[in-house]
Write a protein that holds these residues in place. Structure first.
Motif, mmCIF file in Angstrom:
data_model
loop_
_atom_site.group_PDB
_atom_site.id
_atom_site.type_symbol
_atom_site.label_atom_id
_atom_site.label_comp_id
_atom_site.label_asym_id
_atom_site.label_seq_id
_atom_site.Cartn_x
_atom_site.Cartn_y
_atom_site.Cartn_z
ATOM 1 N N CYS A 128 11.272 -35.752 -15.403
ATOM 2 C CA CYS A 128 10.631 -34.666 -16.146
ATOM 3 C C CYS A 128 11.409 -34.316 -17.406
ATOM 4 O O CYS A 128 10.829 -33.878 -18.395
ATOM 5 C CB CYS A 128 10.477 -33.436 -15.268
ATOM 6 S SG CYS A 128 9.198 -33.643 -14.023
ATOM 7 N N ILE A 145 8.933 -32.067 -19.406
ATOM 8 C CA ILE A 145 8.172 -31.147 -18.563
ATOM 9 C C ILE A 145 9.155 -30.194 -17.922
ATOM 10 O O ILE A 145 10.085 -30.626 -17.239
ATOM 11 C CB ILE A 145 7.389 -31.908 -17.462
ATOM 12 C CG1 ILE A 145 6.349 -32.817 -18.101
ATOM 13 C CG2 ILE A 145 6.724 -30.932 -16.496
ATOM 14 C CD1 ILE A 145 5.616 -33.691 -17.107
ATOM 15 N N ARG A 146 8.949 -28.926 -18.174
ATOM 16 C CA ARG A 146 9.841 -27.948 -17.554
ATOM 17 C C ARG A 146 9.421 -27.708 -16.107
ATOM 18 O O ARG A 146 8.342 -28.063 -15.690
ATOM 19 C CB ARG A 146 9.766 -26.620 -18.312
ATOM 20 C CG ARG A 146 10.285 -26.693 -19.735
ATOM 21 C CD ARG A 146 10.528 -25.300 -20.269
ATOM 22 N NE ARG A 146 9.388 -24.433 -20.044
ATOM 23 C CZ ARG A 146 9.483 -23.111 -19.928
ATOM 24 N NH1 ARG A 146 10.662 -22.531 -19.994
ATOM 25 N NH2 ARG A 146 8.407 -22.368 -19.737
ATOM 26 N N ASP A 183 5.845 -25.718 -23.388
ATOM 27 C CA ASP A 183 5.263 -26.539 -22.330
ATOM 28 C C ASP A 183 4.098 -27.399 -22.795
ATOM 29 O O ASP A 183 3.087 -27.492 -22.119
ATOM 30 C CB ASP A 183 4.792 -25.635 -21.188
ATOM 31 C CG ASP A 183 5.948 -25.031 -20.425
ATOM 32 O OD1 ASP A 183 7.000 -25.690 -20.387
ATOM 33 O OD2 ASP A 183 5.815 -23.941 -19.880
ATOM 34 N N ARG A 187 3.719 -30.202 -20.352
ATOM 35 C CA ARG A 187 3.449 -29.652 -19.020
ATOM 36 C C ARG A 187 2.015 -29.119 -18.933
ATOM 37 O O ARG A 187 1.291 -29.408 -17.981
ATOM 38 C CB ARG A 187 4.444 -28.520 -18.740
ATOM 39 C CG ARG A 187 4.370 -27.954 -17.353
ATOM 40 C CD ARG A 187 5.541 -27.008 -17.139
ATOM 41 N NE ARG A 187 5.386 -26.214 -15.939
ATOM 42 C CZ ARG A 187 5.665 -24.909 -15.882
ATOM 43 N NH1 ARG A 187 6.083 -24.272 -16.952
ATOM 44 N NH2 ARG A 187 5.518 -24.255 -14.754
#
Lengths: 671, 659
Positions: free
Chosen positions: B128, B133-134, B266, B269
């Protein structure tokens, strides 16, 4: 000050004609309301500097240069033979006129203003006179019924009161002074609660001639109680009073025939009103220069007055800026069958109006106070949500609408947040839940990135269009709307049929549909576009088997429709009630403008002492203290008195009004 | 070989031979044999190996893997004795990071290096980080389904395109990633990685109805439970779970508890979450009603349109502007805003009006009157109509205030029908009015006006023009068919793929498009990110959202039932009917245990409610980890500075080494 009293006149007139029992607490409420306003207009140190005020504040509503005259509910009043609303509105118009002229004449033209004020007064006299005569007739009839019991029932508190009376008499001095000004206004207009209490006095007096003097003491005591509280909560006002009125005289006047004291007060009132203006304008500019930056308690009377004047000008100027905002005159019905007329501007949310009403009616702060819209033609009602715009909603009413706006406590309003487990879990039975878990539940439901709409489903009755027949259907609530399961299909999402989407409709409680529409039960909910006011095929009626289901559905629909906003509303309301919790803090909130916001009686008295000291240094601290004690004792006694009085009223007494705080509205500015 | 003794003089020191396979030497190469004693450190062994191999390369990522025990020998200061390693041990000297083929939530394939030696929890965190991607704790890896996929591998199937390769990407050492040219710096190395970033952050627009039809769709709860048997255990490494190099794995959001979605940070994300949501909706993993499907379709259409027009670097540039840039653009906006307000002031006196001859139809009971020509004037939020233009100075036949009204398109392009249905509320009810326009242009102008008026805005509103354009472009979708009569499918291409196959079958494109159009009017003003967020929210508010299903057998019950695990509760569901039997909330949960011997999960709730079940469809460790995972996620604090308490995660989900 003129326009205030003028308006009050009409406000009171309306009250009076409502023929509701004029309780002392109403009077007290009235005073506090006025106090609010006065303290507000005093609390700025630099009067010339324009300070932005929230629209919530009362002054902003006192007068308006441009507002929409509303017919809502006015017809209703007219039908009842009440001209009072027109009077009230007239007063509004007058006050506007005055404000206009006061702005125009701010350079030095005080003469015009004075004249105008007097004219207005004259214009208002006739109705006042009429009403006072009306009132006396009520007096006669009421004295024979309920009031007789009062003195004897109130006896138990009298010992306390008399004991405290002496102690308090010194500080009464101040109170009396104060009362003269406040008090006089109601009286001069020959109406209002003040007169009501006066009526009680004279009633009692008749009896006291025959046997005991106790009853008159009761009345006096309760009046004094009010005075006392009045004084206590309005320390900053003292310096405004122009003439000293010895307390003894005032108290004595209680025992005297009421007409005389009235006249007397009437007289002082005129003086009180006129004197400030007679020399204010001459020196205003000079004084204002002097007082700039001085702490308020160091100011002399003249300076204070000048400041007040400047403040009024400032307020008026703000009004001009505000002139674009549309206003609506509305009539709010109280739970005790009385009603208030007030003005709301189109930006105000229901929350703001509620706050206003709570402040003004001294009904205590509770989460449950609600503005309820009732549509009598359709027999339905809805509690306005706090974030809604009131004016927008009221504009949906038709011109000849029988709809009412009611200010009343409704536990349903926020029951959802008090016991979320009964609404959010989709369970059939009520249950208890630990507070901690309630919080968790609410957080889960409302604080995520999207709101979780409770899964509510079950059989409801649906009314056929245009017929008084009801059919069973299995309904489900989803975030996207209300669905039902078509016959012969399974309860799977893809087969659901959309019954309604919630964007355009509001949910209402139906009332007595068992009679009206032959509903299976009385637990009905209605979905309709807010603009629809008459019977229509676009109104959907649903009926639940029990009240619990009804509330679950209604709250579920509210969540689906408003989402997180509901929770925000609740938290705001909670904040509001916490900051002003009870009686004591109620008065402190009135003082707040002075700077102290403490809710402790102790600090209050300190505070009043401070602000008093600049003006009347003679007042010893001890008195202030004792005063607050006295007042609390009085208010206790008085509470009991009211309760008894209420309970003794056979026909009109409503459970909700039997409480300590009767919702009433001392809203002087707009009525 | 192991244990062989030679006649050399070393016999006495209790040394023995250790065989180590080294992949770099080729598959057929004999394992290296080293002579060691029990007190040699692992580090020393590795040094010996490198010496023996005589290949110059970077060996720093390599470590020893003990095949029989499925154990990484990572503690270099431990001796062989301490590990209990003896001559019969087969060791591999192999890199700790190996490439895997990942199928992302948007069903695209990507090659990345994943850690094979750390627990999957950390391996996912590493992946991630590469993908930007958090909150990696919300995602996890699944094994790809085996046969089913291969059977359907005819025609265009997603996931068969060329892989995007991120295996060569080197992450900067610092935790704070500096954005460069609008994307995380490590993506800007080459055009290939830039394209990869675009794939990650912009949703793919090349979807066709076949794609959707080809995907396996779960048709019942048992099938929905299947996917959950494939989750990898988070507390063990990939290597330990027999994942091989270059094996295909799925990366998915596993826990439906999305923490702190922030459009600013994000980008990837949110896009991936949107994609996962979109597929869940299209494949009916999360069931929705017809009305909801139309909203989803409208949002997808909108997102697609915006994604198409987004140029490769633009969406990134939007997101990752550095401070100066954003300050400048803010300033610009302010300046522009300033002029526009003054424009607005000028415009106050001249709110645009629409005046046209339109045909109006008011359906009433017992009348068969059709459309009648009127002179219609649209001013502010009201429509007034007159018998003719000449009478426009007098009283209108009727005036309708559209504020709060419902506006429904009634359009049929092939039939050249452009109607606007208005449901105007009045005290007496809703009055229905149809406005019939001549052509698309006129329709778009009036429609846009009506929509704004319904919201209480006038045509002076800044969104008016874009609203007109939106309507026109949506109409293009439907017009596609007459232009390409050769391909009857072309029309279907327009909107069919926006809904799940069930609704593709249920509606003709002709029916579908107007309905999507209707739903679209409520979302047409959203920005790309807003639209994605809206989609995610709408998905989240579906009743079925976020429930992971398992087939279980409750203690004392004779039949299989479904256990649904959501982020706040456990749900017992009747397998046959799908009805909820009972719900338990985590907030009432006292404790839960796993009896690894009989593979039973036992949970104790407040008020002495005890529940025990054994999992049928998936390993009981997966169920255990799901529950523990949600409880772990609920402990996350809003304090962003705090890292995750990884230990706690393992404690809650690991089930120790009982496995």
């Amino acid at each position: 000050m003129e326009q205030l009293s003028d308006e009050e006149l009409d406000h009171g007139a309306e009250e009076d004609s409502d023929k509701e029992d004029q309780d002392l607490d109403k009077m007290f409420g009235q005073w506090l309301g006025e106090l609010d306003k006065l303290t507000q207009s005093l609390d700025t140190d630099k009067p010339m500097e324009p300070v932005k005020k929230s629209p919530l504040r009362q002054e902003t509503n006192i007068a308006n240069f441009s507002y929409r005259f509303s017919m809502y509910n006015l017809n209703e009043a007219l039908n009842q033979g009440e001209t009072v609303d027109l009077d009230a509105l007239m007063a509004d118009l007058c006050s506007i006129e005055q404000e206009l002229s006061s702005i125009g004449s701010q350079s030095a033209n005080s003469a015009t203003m004075k004249r105008l004020a007097t004219e207005t007064k004259v214009a208002q006299k006739p109705p006042a006179g009429r009403l006072s005569s009306k009132h006396s007739s009520i007096k006669g009839s009421s004295s024979s019924s309920g009031r007789v019991t009062k003195p004897s029932n109130a006896n138990f508190s009298l010992e306390d009161i008399t004991a405290q009376l002496e102690k308090a008499s010194l500080s009464m001095d101040e109170a009396a002074q104060q009362s003269v000004m406040e008090d006089a206004k109601p009286v001069v207009t020959a109406q209002h609660r003040r007169t009501a209490s006066a009526g009680t006095v004279s009633d009692a007096e008749v009896r006291s001639i025959s046997n005991s003097s106790r009853s008159s003491i009761t009345s006096a005591a309760s009046s004094m109680d009010s005075l006392d509280i009045d004084k206590m909560t309005r320390p900053q006002e003292l310096d405004l009073t122009q003439q000293g009125q010895p307390i003894t005289e005032h108290i004595v006047s209680m025992g005297h025939p009421i007409k005389q004291s009235k006249r007397h007060i009437d007289f002082t009132e005129e003086e009180a009103e006129l004197t400030p203006h007679s020399y204010l304008d001459r020196e205003t500019s000079l004084l204002l220069r002097n007082i700039a930056g001085k702490p308020s308690h160091l100011l002399t009377k003249e300076e204070q007055a000048a400041k007040l004047k400047a403040e009024k000008i400032r307020v008026a100027l703000e009004k001009i800026k505000e002139a674009q905002v549309k206003k609506l005159v509305i009539r709010v019905h109280m739970s005790d069958d009385s009603s208030k007329t007030m003005m709301v501007d189109e930006r105000q949310t229901v929350r703001q109006v509620l706050d206003n009403l709570m402040d003004k009616s001294h009904c205590g702060y509770s989460l449950d106070w609600s503005l309820v819209e009732t549509i009598s033609e359709l027999q339905m009602e809805r509690i306005f949500e706090d974030h809604e715009n009131l004016v927008e909603n009221l504009l949906n009413w038709t011109r000849d609408s029988q709809n009412k706006l009611i200010f009343v406590e409704r536990i349903e309003k926020y029951a959802l947040f008090k016991n979320p487990q009964n609404y959010l879990l989709g369970k059939k039975e009520t249950s208890e839940m630990a507070d901690r878990n309630k919080e968790v539940l609410l957080e889960e439901c409302f604080c995520g990135s999207s709101v979780t709409v409770p899964e509510i489903e079950g059989v409801l009755w649906l009314k056929d269009d245009g017929k008084k027949s009801w059919k069973k259907r299995y309904f489900l609530l989803r975030a996207s709307g209300i669905y039902y399961v078509p016959k012969g299909k399974a309860k799977v999402s893809r087969d659901l049929v959309c019954f309604l989407q919630l964007d355009h409709v509001n949910v209402y409680y139906g009332q007595d549909y068992r009679n009206k529409y032959k509903a299976p039960t009385d637990y009905c909910l209605v979905l309709k576009h807010p603009q629809i006011q008459k019977k229509s095929q676009y109104i959907k009626y649903l009926c639940c088997d029990d009240v619990r289901t009804l509330h679950q559905w209604i709250n579920g629909i509210r969540i689906a429709k408003y989402g997180k906003q509901l929770y925000v509303n609740y938290q705001e309301a909670l904040k509001r009630t916490e900051s002003a919790y009870d009686w004591t803090s109620l008065s402190s909130s009135s003082i707040k403008s002075g700077s102290s916001s403490s809710s402790l009686p102790e600090s209050q008295s300190n505070h009043s002492n401070q602000s008093d000291s600049g003006v009347s240094d003679t007042q010893p601290t001890g008195h202030v203290r004792s005063q607050s004690i006295v007042s609390s004792i009085f208010s206790e006694a008085w509470k009991r008195g009211t309760q008894l009085e209420e309970s003794s009223k056979v026909s009109n007494a409503k459970p909700s009004t039997a409480k300590v705080c009767v919702p009433s509205m001392p809203y002087t500015g707009q009525n | 070989m192991a244990g062989l003794k030679t006649a050399s003089g070393d016999y006495i020191d209790a040394s023995w031979e250790l065989s180590v396979a080294v992949e770099e030497l080729g598959p057929e190469a004999e394992p290296l044999t080293l002579r060691v004693t029990g007190d040699v450190h692992i580090g020393g062994v590795m040094l010996q190996i490198v010496d023996k191999i005589k290949v110059k390369q970077n060996w720093s990522d390599h470590a020893l893997w003990w095949e029989q025990k499925k154990l990484w020998l990572l503690k270099t200061n431990w001796t062989l004795d301490k590990y209990g390693l003896q001559a019969d041990a087969r060791l591999r000297y192999t890199p700790q990071h190996k490439p895997v083929r990942l199928q992302l939530p948007n069903r695209r394939m990507i090659r990345v290096h994943a850690s094979f030696s750390e627990p999957v929890f950390r391996a996912v965190a590493g992946i991630c980080r590469v993908l930007s991607i958090r909150h990696a704790e919300e995602l996890s890896l699944l094994r790809a389904p085996e046969e089913k996929d291969k059977k359907k591998r005819k025609g265009p199937v997603l996931g068969t395109e060329d892989d995007f390769d991120l295996s060569g990407v080197v992450l900067p050492a610092s935790a704070e990633q500096q954005p460069f040219r609008g994307m995380p710096a490590h993506f800007s190395d080459s055009p290939a990685t830039e394209a990869c970033y675009r794939m990650l952050s912009v949703s793919w627009t090349g979807l066709s109805p076949e794609h959707v039809l080809k995907m396996p769709r779960p048709s019942n709860l048992v099938e929905k439970a299947q996917i959950n048997s494939r989750w990898l255990s988070s507390s063990r490494s990939l290597m330990q779970q027999d994942v091989r190099e270059n094996e295909q794995l799925w990366l998915r959001f596993k826990y439906y508890s999305f923490f702190d979605l922030e459009p600013k940070y994000d980008v990837v994300r949110i896009t991936q979450l949107y994609e996962q949501a979109r597929w869940a909706v299209l494949l009916e993993e999360t069931e929705s009603t017809e009305e909801e499907m139309m909203v989803f379709a409208a949002l997808q259409y909108h997102i697609n349109k915006l994604s198409l027009s987004a140029d490769p670097t633009e969406p990134a540039g939007e997101q990752g502007m550095d401070d100066l840039d954003s300050a400048l653009s803010n300033l610009q906006v302010k300046l522009e805003g300033g002029t526009s307000t003054s424009d607005m002031l000028e415009n106050l006196t001249t709110i645009p009006e629409l005046k046209d001859n339109l045909r109006i139809f008011r359906p009433r009971k017992l009348t068969l009157k059709g459309y009648k020509q009127h002179w219609v004037v649209f001013k502010e939020t009201s429509i007034s109509y007159y018998k003719s233009q000449e009478e426009a100075l007098g009283e209108p036949v009727q005036q309708l205030n559209l504020k709060g009204c419902e506006v429904v398109p009634d359009v049929n392009i092939s039939g050249q029908k452009f109607c606007i249905k208005l449901l105007v509320p009045s005290p007496e009810g809703m009055s229905e009015v149809y406005l019939r326009c001549e052509d698309e242009q006129q329709y778009a102008r009036w429609m846009a006006g009506c929509r704004l008026a319904a919201k209480g805005r006038t045509m002076a509103d800044s969104t008016y023009q874009s609203e007109v354009q939106n309507i026109l472009s949506f109409l293009q979708l439907q017009r596609a068919s007459p232009d390409t009569p050769a391909a009857p499918d072309a029309e279907a291409m327009g909107t069919q793929w926006l809904v799940s196959p069930r609704y593709q079958k249920k509606f003709k494109p002709k029916q579908l498009t107007p309905r999507i159009l209707e739903a679209h009017q409520n979302v047409a003003q959203l920005s790309l990110t807003e639209a994605k967020m809206r989609f995610i929210q709408a998905w989240q508010s579906l009743p079925d959202f976020g429930i992971s299903y398992f087939v279980v057998r409750f203690k004392g019950s004779r039949k299989d039932e479904i256990l649904g695990i959501a982020n706040n509760r456990l749900i017992r569901i009747d397998l046959a009917v799908g009805d909820v039997v009972k719900t338990w909330r985590y907030s009432n949960m006292r404790q839960w245990n796993v009896n690894w011997d009989i593979r039973q999960v036992a949970i104790e709730f407040d008020e002495h409610i005890n529940v025990a079940f054994s999992s049928v469809s998936a390993g009981c460790n997966i169920v255990h980890e799901y529950i523990g995972g949600y409880i772990f996620l609920s402990t996350r604090s809003t304090d962003k500075g705090r890292g995750l308490d990884e230990e706690l995660f393992y404690k809650l989900t690991g089930g120790h080494e009982a496995l």
